[in-house]
Design an enzyme around this catalytic site. Structure first.
Site, PDB file in Angstrom:
ATOM      1  N   ARG A  31       0.846  -1.203   0.000  1.00 52.03           N
ATOM      2  CA  ARG A  31       0.000   0.000   0.000  1.00 52.03           C
ATOM      3  C   ARG A  31       0.871   1.239   0.000  1.00 52.03           C
ATOM      4  NH1 ARG A  31      -4.851  -1.014   4.331  1.00 52.03           N
ATOM      5  NH2 ARG A  31      -5.669  -2.873   3.330  1.00 52.03           N
ATOM      6  N   SER A 125      -8.275  -1.355   0.845  1.00 57.84           N
ATOM      7  CA  SER A 125      -9.320  -1.638   1.826  1.00 57.84           C
ATOM      8  C   SER A 125     -10.107  -0.401   2.237  1.00 57.84           C
ATOM      9  CB  SER A 125      -8.700  -2.343   3.031  1.00 57.84           C
ATOM     10  OG  SER A 125      -9.688  -2.850   3.858  1.00 57.84           O
ATOM     11  N   HIS A 126      -9.995   0.008   3.528  1.00 51.51           N
ATOM     12  CA  HIS A 126     -10.811   1.124   4.018  1.00 51.51           C
ATOM     13  C   HIS A 126     -10.103   2.469   3.858  1.00 51.51           C
ATOM     14  CE1 HIS A 126      -8.228  -0.502   7.084  1.00 51.51           C
ATOM     15  NE2 HIS A 126      -8.141   0.715   7.576  1.00 51.51           N
ATOM     16  N   ASP A 296     -16.707  -1.864   3.816  1.00 53.85           N
ATOM     17  CA  ASP A 296     -15.545  -1.107   3.367  1.00 53.85           C
ATOM     18  C   ASP A 296     -15.394  -1.252   1.850  1.00 53.85           C
ATOM     19  OD1 ASP A 296     -14.529  -3.678   3.088  1.00 53.85           O
ATOM     20  OD2 ASP A 296     -12.588  -3.191   3.964  1.00 53.85           O
ATOM     21  N   ASP A 298     -13.457  -2.866  -0.271  1.00 59.89           N
ATOM     22  CA  ASP A 298     -13.309  -4.140  -0.989  1.00 59.89           C
ATOM     23  C   ASP A 298     -14.169  -5.252  -0.424  1.00 59.89           C
ATOM     24  OD1 ASP A 298     -11.669  -4.281   1.319  1.00 59.89           O
ATOM     25  OD2 ASP A 298     -10.459  -5.865   0.416  1.00 59.89           O
ATOM     26  N   ASP A 300     -14.461  -6.767   2.700  1.00 56.49           N
ATOM     27  CA  ASP A 300     -14.172  -7.771   3.726  1.00 56.49           C
ATOM     28  C   ASP A 300     -14.483  -7.287   5.143  1.00 56.49           C
ATOM     29  OD1 ASP A 300     -12.024  -6.053   3.852  1.00 56.49           O
ATOM     30  OD2 ASP A 300     -10.496  -7.550   3.427  1.00 56.49           O
ATOM     31  N   ARG A 301     -14.639  -5.958   5.307  1.00 58.00           N
ATOM     32  CA  ARG A 301     -15.015  -5.448   6.636  1.00 58.00           C
ATOM     33  C   ARG A 301     -16.445  -4.927   6.608  1.00 58.00           C
ATOM     34  NH1 ARG A 301     -10.271  -1.968   9.361  1.00 58.00           N
ATOM     35  NH2 ARG A 301      -8.483  -3.202   8.705  1.00 58.00           N
ATOM     36  N   LYS A 369     -11.834 -12.642   5.158  1.00 56.98           N
ATOM     37  CA  LYS A 369     -12.961 -12.119   5.933  1.00 56.98           C
ATOM     38  C   LYS A 369     -14.004 -11.648   4.925  1.00 56.98           C
ATOM     39  CE  LYS A 369     -10.549  -9.152   8.486  1.00 56.98           C
ATOM     40  NZ  LYS A 369      -9.118  -9.400   8.379  1.00 56.98           N
TER      41      LYS A 369
END
Length: 543
Positions: A31, A125-126, A296, A298, A300-301, A369
């Site tokens: 990232r 992600s987030h 989020d 992508d 997963d959260r 997740k």
């Protein structure tokens, strides 16, 4: 299938390059600020070449890989480069989501379904998107899960000595056209194939095999329907939410909001917590809806809210799902092999007679997740128990006790300050004397039972992950965990502090989390000295 009409095959070009020193991937891949990938010549190409070269040549020749993104800015440009380089590096077939979009759980699912060698997911992600935001590249392996440490180390070692990369600059694909596209390359006997697939379909099939869709549908439709409010936060989950919750399961179209994936996620971090998913929180506080969720970027959260904005802590959520697995046909038939949580996730899970499932991915059906999976799990539980969210949570506490849990995030720290803080803290807690230490805060005395640098073994495939964080466990089963994630690249390091305590007495289950955990947090701040050492007054985010 469409075949290129030109007679001349596409040339494969070798480009000279020089290595970058900062391409060691972390747990979530590499990232960086988007500007690094977009602006530094060959930065993206070098990393993609390192990923491809980390796959043994014999395995790489003619193999299949999956590619998807969360739709953030620079994803399309990056996918084009990945396709051109995969072709040049002997990959036989790429399976890519429509318009380049695939959620992280969907990538995991497709890798397993088509037995691909792995997959590349473009996501941070987030983290915020857009030109001023962040970008990330994640490599998932053949089991669908994120790269283990050995693979990440191999990628990093390749990146440090890289002198050239291979690419087919003339190869162009159309991400918006479903179906197969074939390309003849110079020096290749077989054509290179790209398949653009529906982003939702394979994953939806999987969910149909796990959940009782009829039970969920009857909960969401009809005169007594549960009214839901789902916020996709303008990330990749929009198409999944619309297709699965609305079209397939009958929720009204207006129960899903922010479902158009945007390159900058509408200008807010796509982070499903009380700080950023504030429109969901307000909508739920109005009292019109019985169930709310946000995802989020992508997928997963997730965050779950009950009527009037009742917040379900993620740790409680996982424990409640675990305790109610028998409501799901798939688990009644197959049993359960593992739970989705990282080592910092609350110990609320440990009160069941499972082996201690410390596994980073979701259950064995998928190795990541999975936010939508969790939402469908909750709806299944509500359908089976005919209860609201807060009722389910309170009954769970009454039966198993309540774990009060919170997380402090200190973001954008100077990576060196963060590294030395963690190193010194590890020295403090590793000292023999530390295990007999007592901390008096107010009228409560906390005695250390054990302290360590944590590792876990995946129950499904036996892999070991080391250095997962520092944890201190007290004699009353309270605990503190410190984790550092240095995604570096101008983004700085993050230190997260987790505090948790267990309360058996139902009379004490409605207290304010921050009040209950105040003493533990005071101990954490004292032994880490984090405010003095980082120049911060407090965390960026409290969850």
């Amino acid at each position: 299938s469409a075949r290129r009409m030109e007679t001349s095959p596409i040339p494969v070009v070798t480009v000279q390059t020089a290595p970058f020193e900062d391409q060691r991937p972390g747990t979530n891949g590499l990232r960086r600020k988007t500007a690094v990938f977009e602006g530094k010549k060959n930065y993206l190409q070098n990393y993609i070449q390192s990923v491809l070269s980390s796959i043994d040549l014999r395995d790489r020749q003619g193999c299949t890989m999956v590619v998807g993104s969360d739709g953030r800015y620079f994803s399309r440009a990056a996918i084009e480069v990945i396709v051109q380089m995969a072709a040049a590096n002997g990959i036989g077939r790429l399976v890519i989501g429509h318009n380049g979009l695939l959620s992280t759980p969907a990538v995991s699912c497709i890798i397993r379904k088509i037995k691909a060698i792995g997959g590349i997911i473009l996501t941070a992600s987030h983290n915020p998107g857009g030109p001023g935001g962040d970008f990330g590249i994640k490599f998932n392996v053949a089991n669908g899960g994120p790269s283990p440490d050995t693979v990440m180390e191999r990628i990093y070692q390749v990146s440090r000595t890289l002198e050239e990369y291979a690419i087919c600059p003339d190869l162009r694909i159309d991400l918006s056209r479903l179906g197969r596209q074939e390309f003849d390359l110079e020096n290749k006997f077989k054509p290179f194939r790209v398949e653009i697939v529906d982003s939702v379909e394979v994953y939806l099939q999987l969910l149909r095999n796990i959940f009782d869709f009829n039970a969920i549908k009857s909960l969401l439709t009809g005169p007594d329907q549960l009214k839901i409010h789902i916020d996709a936060m303008n990330g990749v989950m929009g198409p999944y939410v619309r297709r699965i919750l609305c079209d397939e399961l009958g929720a009204p179209a207006n129960s899903a909001v922010n479902c158009v994936p945007l390159e900058d996620f509408g200008g807010r971090p796509p982070e499903p917590n009380l700080t950023y998913a504030v429109s969901l929180v307000d909508a739920m506080k109005g009292g019109d809806f019985g169930f709310g969720a946000a995802f989020d970027a992508d997928g997963d959260r997730y965050m779950i809210l009950g009527e009037n904005g009742f917040f379900v802590n993620p740790a409680d959520s996982v424990a409640i799902m675990a305790a109610n697995l028998s409501t799901i046909p798939y688990f009644r038939q197959h049993g359960v092999k593992g739970f989705a949580r990282s080592m910092a996730t609350s110990t609320a899970l440990d009160r069941y007679n499972f082996v201690d499932f410390l596994s980073p991915p979701g259950s064995d059906h998928i190795r990541e997740k999975d936010g939508l999976w969790s939402v469908l799990m909750w709806l299944s539980i509500m359908a089976a128990r005919k209860q609201g969210v807060d009722q389910i949570v309170r009954e769970h506490w009454a039966k198993f006790g309540r774990n009060y849990f919170c997380r402090f995030d200190y973001e954008g720290l100077d990576p060196r300050a963060a590294f030395y803080l963690m190193r010194d803290l590890e020295a403090v807690i590793s000292d023999k004397a530390f295990t007999s230490q007592k901390f008096a805060v107010g009228d409560h005395i906390y005695s250390v039972e054990k302290a360590d640098n944590f590792e876990y073994i995946d129950p499904v495939d036996g892999t070991v992950a080391r250095n997962q964080g520092l944890r201190i466990i007290f004699t009353d089963a309270s605990r503190l965990v410190f984790r550092m994630s240095g995604s570096g690249g101008g983004m700085g390091a993050t230190i997260r502090i987790y505090a948790e305590t267990f309360e058996r007495d139902p009379e004490r289950h409605s207290r304010e989390t921050q009040v209950v955990l105040g003493p533990l947090i005071a101990i954490a701040l004292k032994i880490s000295n984090i405010h003095e050492r980082t120049g911060r007054r407090g965390p960026n985010i409290i969850t």
